[in-house]
Design an enzyme around this catalytic site. Structure first.
Site, PDB file in Angstrom:
ATOM      1  N   PHE A  39       0.817  -1.222   0.000  1.00  0.00           N
ATOM      2  CA  PHE A  39       0.000   0.000   0.000  1.00  0.00           C
ATOM      3  C   PHE A  39       0.853   1.277   0.000  1.00  0.00           C
ATOM      4  O   PHE A  39       0.510   2.270   0.662  1.00  0.00           O
ATOM      5  CB  PHE A  39      -0.977   0.006   1.209  1.00  0.00           C
ATOM      6  CG  PHE A  39      -1.410  -1.384   1.588  1.00  0.00           C
ATOM      7  CD1 PHE A  39      -2.105  -2.166   0.675  1.00  0.00           C
ATOM      8  CD2 PHE A  39      -1.066  -1.942   2.806  1.00  0.00           C
ATOM      9  CE1 PHE A  39      -2.467  -3.462   0.982  1.00  0.00           C
ATOM     10  CE2 PHE A  39      -1.417  -3.238   3.130  1.00  0.00           C
ATOM     11  CZ  PHE A  39      -2.115  -4.003   2.215  1.00  0.00           C
ATOM     12  N   CYS A  40       1.970   1.244  -0.726  1.00  0.00           N
ATOM     13  CA  CYS A  40       2.882   2.408  -0.795  1.00  0.00           C
ATOM     14  C   CYS A  40       3.413   2.774   0.583  1.00  0.00           C
ATOM     15  O   CYS A  40       3.758   3.934   0.813  1.00  0.00           O
ATOM     16  CB  CYS A  40       2.192   3.630  -1.394  1.00  0.00           C
ATOM     17  SG  CYS A  40       1.968   3.549  -3.131  1.00  0.00           S
ATOM     18  N   ASN A  41       3.435   1.826   1.503  1.00  0.00           N
ATOM     19  CA  ASN A  41       3.946   2.100   2.860  1.00  0.00           C
ATOM     20  C   ASN A  41       4.985   1.022   3.189  1.00  0.00           C
ATOM     21  O   ASN A  41       4.729   0.094   3.968  1.00  0.00           O
ATOM     22  CB  ASN A  41       2.773   2.070   3.848  1.00  0.00           C
ATOM     23  CG  ASN A  41       3.171   2.521   5.247  1.00  0.00           C
ATOM     24  OD1 ASN A  41       4.292   2.294   5.685  1.00  0.00           O
ATOM     25  ND2 ASN A  41       2.250   3.149   5.955  1.00  0.00           N
TER      26      ASN A  41
END
Ligand SMILES: Cc1ncc(COP(=O)(O)O)c(C=O)c1O
Length: 462
Positions: free
Chosen positions: A385-387
């Site tokens: 999740f782009c994290n």
């Protein structure tokens, strides 16, 4: 309608779904990806279409009638954003951007990083916040990460204060964190803002995941910079976000260039430019002026549903989801789901991230979960999740493993996700994320839990 002060009833959510989101039930679609995007409400789209049909709107930045009307509507949207955040125009400036990412880039490229300064951030951050480290390092400011700790994925307060205590008084020190994690749903404390200020840090608060279901009162909390994408709050329009900046903090920023819309005067022969005042110095080029009036409509829509009611509603569905997941066990007692983040609704939002495990404790590949969910018309999300910091902590991927992977000669400039999987052999490279929002109902949660139960019965699970 979910009325503030009243408990949310299923029937009121049913009414909202039928009126605003009829496709959900018409298509039997179980939408559980609210952290990625809220859904567009029909009434906001209709009001916006009426406005565009009924008014001639031109490019702003001129006094002609078509331009003036646009300017009026854009300024109304700006006022509505300030009111939504309870931010006084004396203290706060709203800079419209394309999204939260562009707002973050404006801060990163303009913040006066330099030797003696520092960029401090939590492991738990979106890549658009992580990316600011490249601006910091290019100007000789180190970037330092504060870890989050399993199982809840919160930050150890003493460790945070130890880092904050290091600020050099003469340096430009920027501390960035998300009010709510897009990975684990954790809500990091807003009182960190004052703790950081007292130790000489400017604070950049990523509100993208928090604000759709929580009130962020900027009269009570005074970070220096806040970023937001509006589709996360009300689904429509896309392509509009903002940077909210305290006027005092804005004056510290140094624009690295000028562009159309950002100057009062620029000269070719005189080789000079003068930046415009306030938000205008940051709004580069033509804003998304046809979409901006819909921001005010979206905020009115949220007010009509009631942000507090949305909060309670999402909280109650999150509790149902967490309890339901915790109850799913294989016959030998091995839990199906390992949740990364708080297992109760205490200081967390409606984002629940986990991996499924088989009866012998082996992980079920998140990509298989996604494929099966797709086939069941359930929209969830898998991966990191782009994290990446959240993912590395949750999945137990160490710094040593990562650097030995990244430093292999064949990975110098190119690394596919399959190469990466080989590098961290045997470990999951991602997780499954289910998130609920204002249009979710108990049936959505139950549909997901029934889907999850299928992994218990499935003899092919490892
Ligand atoms: C916490 C958080 N911050 C920042 C962003 C970036 O938002 P955008 O892609 O709209 O710029 C996201 C998007 O998912 C997010 O969840």
């Amino acid at each position: 309608m979910m009325t503030p002060g009243a408990a949310v009833e299923t029937v009121s959510v049913d009414t909202l779904r039928a009126r605003e989101y009829p496709l959900l039930d018409a298509e039997g679609h179980v939408y559980l990806d609210y952290t990625a995007a809220n859904l567009p409400p029909l009434s906001v789209m209709a009001r916006h279409a009426d406005l565009l049909r009924g008014h001639l709107l031109g490019n702003p930045h001129s006094t002609n009638p078509a331009s003036s009307l646009t300017t009026t509507l854009v300024e109304r949207a700006r006022g509505a954003v300030l009111r939504f955040f309870n931010a006084s125009p004396e203290d706060w400036v709203v800079i419209f951007t394309a999204n939260a990412t562009q707002a973050l880039k404006l801060v990163g490229e303009s913040y006066p990083f330099g030797p003696g300064g520092e960029y401090l951030l939590t492991f738990d951050n979106h890549n658009s916040v992580n990316g600011i480290r490249e601006f910091a390092r290019a100007r000789q400011s180190p970037a330092t990460y504060i870890p989050v700790v399993l199982p809840d994925m919160r930050v150890d307060n003493a460790e945070l204060v130890r880092h904050l205590d290091r600020a050099k008084p003469d340096g430009a020190n920027l501390f960035a964190y998300p009010a709510q994690s897009n990975f684990s749903g954790v809500q990091h404390p807003l009182d960190w803002i004052e703790i950081a200020h007292a130790r000489g840090w400017d604070v950049l608060l990523d509100a993208a995941s928090f604000t759709p279901t929580n009130r962020l009162d900027l009269d009570r909390w005074q970070p220096d910079f806040v970023v937001q994408s509006f589709y996360k709050i009300f689904g429509y329009p896309t392509g509009v976000g903002c940077l909210l900046a305290r006027r005092a903090a804005l004056s510290k920023l140094r624009r690295p260039w000028f562009a159309g819309g950002t100057i009062s005067v620029a000269s070719v022969q005189g080789d000079k430019y003068y930046l415009a005042e306030g938000e205008a110095a940051f709004e580069e080029g033509t804003p998304n002026y046809l979409a901006l009036p819909a921001v005010e409509m979206g905020l009115e829509y949220i007010a009509s549903v009631g942000l507090e009611a949305i909060h309670r509603h999402v909280n109650s569905l999150t509790s149902r989801l967490l309890q339901g997941l915790a109850a799913l066990q294989h016959p030998g007692g091995v839990p199906l789901a390992r949740i990364y983040g708080p297992r109760s609704t205490d200081r967390r939002g409606g984002t629940v991230t986990f991996n499924f495990y088989g009866p012998h404790g082996r992980p079920i590949d998140h990509r298989d979960v996604e494929q099966r969910a797709n086939a069941a018309n359930i929209s969830l999300r898998t991966g990191c999740f782009c994290n990446p910091g959240g993912g590395e902590i949750a999945l137990g991927i160490t710094g040593t493993e990562l650097s030995s992977c990244f430093h292999q000669p064949e990975h110098e400039t190119h690394l596919t996700i399959d190469d990466f999987r080989l590098c961290i052999d045997g470990k999951s490279t991602g997780a499954v994320r289910v998130s609920v929002g204002l249009a979710s109902n108990p049936a959505d949660v139950d549909a997901f839990l029934t889907f999850a139960e299928g992994f218990l019965a499935d003899r092919s699970t490892p």
